[in-house]
Design a protein around this motif. Structure first.
Motif, PDB file in Angstrom:
ATOM      1  N   VAL A 183      -1.725   3.283   3.630  1.00 23.57           N
ATOM      2  CA  VAL A 183      -2.906   3.913   3.033  1.00 23.57           C
ATOM      3  C   VAL A 183      -3.333   3.076   1.832  1.00 23.57           C
ATOM      4  O   VAL A 183      -2.539   2.839   0.916  1.00 23.57           O
ATOM      5  CB  VAL A 183      -2.612   5.364   2.603  1.00 23.57           C
ATOM      6  N   ASP A 184      -4.566   2.639   1.854  1.00 24.41           N
ATOM      7  CA  ASP A 184      -5.086   1.782   0.800  1.00 24.41           C
ATOM      8  C   ASP A 184      -5.158   2.551  -0.516  1.00 24.41           C
ATOM      9  O   ASP A 184      -5.739   3.630  -0.585  1.00 24.41           O
ATOM     10  CB  ASP A 184      -6.485   1.299   1.200  1.00 24.41           C
ATOM     11  N   PRO A 185      -4.563   2.013  -1.590  1.00 23.37           N
ATOM     12  CA  PRO A 185      -4.654   2.708  -2.882  1.00 23.37           C
ATOM     13  C   PRO A 185      -6.077   2.673  -3.422  1.00 23.37           C
ATOM     14  O   PRO A 185      -6.857   1.774  -3.086  1.00 23.37           O
ATOM     15  CB  PRO A 185      -3.696   1.909  -3.778  1.00 23.37           C
ATOM     16  N   PRO A 186      -6.443   3.647  -4.244  1.00 24.96           N
ATOM     17  CA  PRO A 186      -7.808   3.698  -4.769  1.00 24.96           C
ATOM     18  C   PRO A 186      -8.204   2.455  -5.545  1.00 24.96           C
ATOM     19  O   PRO A 186      -9.357   2.044  -5.538  1.00 24.96           O
ATOM     20  CB  PRO A 186      -7.787   4.934  -5.684  1.00 24.96           C
ATOM     21  N   ARG A 187      -7.224   1.844  -6.230  1.00 27.67           N
ATOM     22  CA  ARG A 187      -7.496   0.624  -6.981  1.00 27.67           C
ATOM     23  C   ARG A 187      -6.462  -0.425  -6.631  1.00 27.67           C
ATOM     24  O   ARG A 187      -5.327  -0.102  -6.276  1.00 27.67           O
ATOM     25  CB  ARG A 187      -7.473   0.890  -8.489  1.00 27.67           C
ATOM     26  N   VAL A 188      -6.842  -1.708  -6.739  1.00 22.82           N
ATOM     27  CA  VAL A 188      -5.895  -2.786  -6.470  1.00 22.82           C
ATOM     28  C   VAL A 188      -4.754  -2.700  -7.483  1.00 22.82           C
ATOM     29  O   VAL A 188      -5.006  -2.590  -8.694  1.00 22.82           O
ATOM     30  CB  VAL A 188      -6.587  -4.167  -6.565  1.00 22.82           C
ATOM     31  N   PRO A 189      -3.494  -2.721  -7.019  1.00 22.43           N
ATOM     32  CA  PRO A 189      -2.367  -2.636  -7.958  1.00 22.43           C
ATOM     33  C   PRO A 189      -2.406  -3.760  -8.987  1.00 22.43           C
ATOM     34  O   PRO A 189      -2.880  -4.862  -8.720  1.00 22.43           O
ATOM     35  CB  PRO A 189      -1.141  -2.768  -7.040  1.00 22.43           C
TER      36      PRO A 189
ATOM     37  N   GLN B 135       0.839  -1.189   0.000  1.00 20.90           N
ATOM     38  CA  GLN B 135       0.000   0.000   0.000  1.00 20.90           C
ATOM     39  C   GLN B 135       0.887   1.256   0.000  1.00 20.90           C
ATOM     40  O   GLN B 135       2.103   1.171   0.191  1.00 20.90           O
ATOM     41  CB  GLN B 135      -0.903   0.006   1.244  1.00 20.90           C
ATOM     42  N   HIS B 136       0.250   2.408  -0.239  1.00 19.05           N
ATOM     43  CA  HIS B 136       0.958   3.663  -0.005  1.00 19.05           C
ATOM     44  C   HIS B 136       1.413   3.705   1.459  1.00 19.05           C
ATOM     45  O   HIS B 136       0.739   3.160   2.352  1.00 19.05           O
ATOM     46  CB  HIS B 136       0.032   4.866  -0.223  1.00 19.05           C
ATOM     47  N   ARG B 137       2.537   4.364   1.725  1.00 21.10           N
ATOM     48  CA  ARG B 137       2.976   4.634   3.096  1.00 21.10           C
ATOM     49  C   ARG B 137       3.180   6.141   3.204  1.00 21.10           C
ATOM     50  O   ARG B 137       4.137   6.680   2.649  1.00 21.10           O
ATOM     51  CB  ARG B 137       4.269   3.879   3.416  1.00 21.10           C
ATOM     52  N   LEU B 138       2.260   6.803   3.912  1.00 22.83           N
ATOM     53  CA  LEU B 138       2.235   8.256   3.919  1.00 22.83           C
ATOM     54  C   LEU B 138       2.226   8.811   5.331  1.00 22.83           C
ATOM     55  O   LEU B 138       1.587   8.248   6.233  1.00 22.83           O
ATOM     56  CB  LEU B 138       0.986   8.763   3.187  1.00 22.83           C
ATOM     57  N   TRP B 139       2.915   9.943   5.512  1.00 20.04           N
ATOM     58  CA  TRP B 139       2.797  10.690   6.748  1.00 20.04           C
ATOM     59  C   TRP B 139       1.390  11.278   6.818  1.00 20.04           C
ATOM     60  O   TRP B 139       0.752  11.519   5.784  1.00 20.04           O
ATOM     61  CB  TRP B 139       3.842  11.793   6.806  1.00 20.04           C
ATOM     62  N   MET B 140       0.911  11.531   8.014  1.00 23.43           N
ATOM     63  CA  MET B 140      -0.459  12.010   8.184  1.00 23.43           C
ATOM     64  C   MET B 140      -0.698  13.317   7.418  1.00 23.43           C
ATOM     65  O   MET B 140      -1.754  13.498   6.791  1.00 23.43           O
ATOM     66  CB  MET B 140      -0.779  12.195   9.664  1.00 23.43           C
ATOM     67  N   ASP B 141       0.272  14.229   7.450  1.00 22.99           N
ATOM     68  CA  ASP B 141       0.048  15.499   6.751  1.00 22.99           C
ATOM     69  C   ASP B 141      -0.082  15.293   5.246  1.00 22.99           C
ATOM     70  O   ASP B 141      -0.887  15.960   4.582  1.00 22.99           O
ATOM     71  CB  ASP B 141       1.142  16.514   7.077  1.00 22.99           C
ATOM     72  N   ALA B 142       0.661  14.326   4.694  1.00 22.56           N
ATOM     73  CA  ALA B 142       0.542  14.039   3.263  1.00 22.56           C
ATOM     74  C   ALA B 142      -0.821  13.426   2.953  1.00 22.56           C
ATOM     75  O   ALA B 142      -1.462  13.785   1.955  1.00 22.56           O
ATOM     76  CB  ALA B 142       1.661  13.106   2.818  1.00 22.56           C
ATOM     77  N   ALA B 143      -1.268  12.498   3.792  1.00 27.24           N
ATOM     78  CA  ALA B 143      -2.585  11.889   3.584  1.00 27.24           C
ATOM     79  C   ALA B 143      -3.687  12.939   3.641  1.00 27.24           C
ATOM     80  O   ALA B 143      -4.649  12.894   2.857  1.00 27.24           O
ATOM     81  CB  ALA B 143      -2.829  10.804   4.632  1.00 27.24           C
ATOM     82  N   GLU B 144      -3.548  13.898   4.553  1.00 26.79           N
ATOM     83  CA  GLU B 144      -4.544  14.971   4.655  1.00 26.79           C
ATOM     84  C   GLU B 144      -4.523  15.848   3.413  1.00 26.79           C
ATOM     85  O   GLU B 144      -5.585  16.188   2.855  1.00 26.79           O
ATOM     86  CB  GLU B 144      -4.283  15.787   5.915  1.00 26.79           C
ATOM     87  N   GLN B 145      -3.336  16.232   2.962  1.00 26.31           N
ATOM     88  CA  GLN B 145      -3.220  17.097   1.790  1.00 26.31           C
ATOM     89  C   GLN B 145      -3.764  16.423   0.535  1.00 26.31           C
ATOM     90  O   GLN B 145      -4.320  17.081  -0.353  1.00 26.31           O
ATOM     91  CB  GLN B 145      -1.756  17.497   1.569  1.00 26.31           C
ATOM     92  N   LEU B 146      -3.634  15.099   0.466  1.00 27.02           N
ATOM     93  CA  LEU B 146      -4.071  14.356  -0.712  1.00 27.02           C
ATOM     94  C   LEU B 146      -5.492  13.815  -0.564  1.00 27.02           C
ATOM     95  O   LEU B 146      -5.957  13.055  -1.428  1.00 27.02           O
ATOM     96  CB  LEU B 146      -3.098  13.199  -0.980  1.00 27.02           C
ATOM     97  N   ALA B 147      -6.169  14.194   0.528  1.00 23.53           N
ATOM     98  CA  ALA B 147      -7.551  13.769   0.777  1.00 23.53           C
ATOM     99  C   ALA B 147      -7.686  12.244   0.796  1.00 23.53           C
ATOM    100  O   ALA B 147      -8.620  11.677   0.217  1.00 23.53           O
ATOM    101  CB  ALA B 147      -8.489  14.380  -0.263  1.00 23.53           C
ATOM    102  N   LEU B 148      -6.753  11.587   1.501  1.00 22.33           N
ATOM    103  CA  LEU B 148      -6.759  10.126   1.587  1.00 22.33           C
ATOM    104  C   LEU B 148      -6.971   9.624   3.014  1.00 22.33           C
ATOM    105  O   LEU B 148      -6.731   8.455   3.302  1.00 22.33           O
ATOM    106  CB  LEU B 148      -5.434   9.562   1.038  1.00 22.33           C
TER     107      LEU B 148
END
Length: 306
Positions: free
Chosen positions: A208-214, A178-191
């Protein structure tokens, strides 16, 4: 050795993996495989390798196995590119051990299999792949997630395994991270609605779960961007000699690869790679207000080579 039930099935860097414990941050494979490429199990490992031919402060290796220890977490025995035994410390858990299993242990395993592995997040656009290389903290994951928001498909985070087909064309192998994001990045990207468990306990970085299965299919690699942080942006296509030097530094778990005697092989693989793929040095600001411009710059360059 056989695994205890129940099994968890994953796709990691193009390999089918069966594990006797869950791996946080991995998307479960849609199909199980009766004879997986790699088996992961919790078990007891030796404190040392009796036939070790090289020994470091926290690692040892012989002709078939690589043993390393993460203090107060676990000891890992990686054998023949096909098995990882995780010996968890009595004060730790498999959740604590998982990041090191999916990181160093799988990096070593892929090097045992002779593959070229880059420290990169990967995405695809219209079936063509792009790798975003850089040191930890270079913004690989954030840029990959932003590119996916702009229409790319997510392939993998942090580790990119590359294979050359019979014609010598480099392909990215599918990964289930999955994506691995800091909280501020997840917030900025609306994830934030897709946030899962933290990458490590007490860490403000999350799976962070990607929008579609890879995708489950290999795809040709068209471009590599080596990310660097700078006050002003500069995007430069590299000459082969410069690309080769910089890409050697982007090899995932480069020191274990050298311990395994892979330097000459990696030099050859990188030489073949840069003959087929555009390589760019991308210096840019990490400011979120400039992220859209960064995405636009990547998309403008990606796939321009015929």
């Amino acid at each position: 050795m056989s695994l205890m039930q129940p099994l968890f099935h994953y796709r990691v860097c193009g390999l089918s993996v069966a594990s006797d414990f869950a791996l946080p941050g991995m998307v479960t494979a849609t199909e199980s495989v009766s004879q997986p490429d790699v088996c992961v199990r919790r078990g007891t490992t030796p404190a040392k390798l009796d036939t070790a031919r090289r020994i470091g402060p926290t690692w040892q290796l012989n002709d078939t196995a690589f043993l390393f220890q993460v203090p107060q977490v676990a000891r890992f025995l990686v054998t023949d590119g096909s098995e990882v035994v995780v010996d968890v410390d009595e004060l730790s858990t498999t959740v604590d051990a998982a990041p090191f299993l999916l990181g160093t242990a799988f990096g070593v395993l892929l090097h045992q299999r002779g593959q070229l592995v880059l420290h990169a997040a990967t995405v695809s656009y219209r079936g063509r792949g792009v790798a975003l290389c850089g040191i930890t903290g270079a913004g690989k994951s954030t840029l990959a997630a932003a590119l996916c928001r702009a229409g790319c498909d997510f392939v993998g985070d942090d580790v990119a395994a590359i294979r050359f087909d019979v014609g010598g064309v480099p392909t990215i192998l599918p990964d289930g991270r999955q994506h691995r994001l800091w909280m501020d990045a997840a917030e900025q990207l609306a994830l934030t609605d897709r946030i899962g468990p933290p990458v490590r306990p007490s860490m403000n970085k999350f799976h962070v779960d990607p929008p579609r299965v890879p995708t489950q299919d290999p795809m040709p690699l068209s471009a590599i961007f080596i990310l660097r942080t700078a006050a002003t942006s500069r995007l430069l296509e590299l000459e082969p000699v410069d690309a080769a030097a910089l890409l050697r530094d982007e090899v995932y778990r480069s020191k274990p690869a050298s311990h395994l005697g892979r330097d000459a092989d990696l030099f050859r693989q990188i030489a073949v790679l840069i003959g087929q793929v555009q390589v760019f040095l991308f210096e840019r600001s990490m400011d979120f207000t400039q992220l859209d411009d960064t995405v636009a710059a990547v998309l403008a360059k990606f796939g321009t080579k015929a």
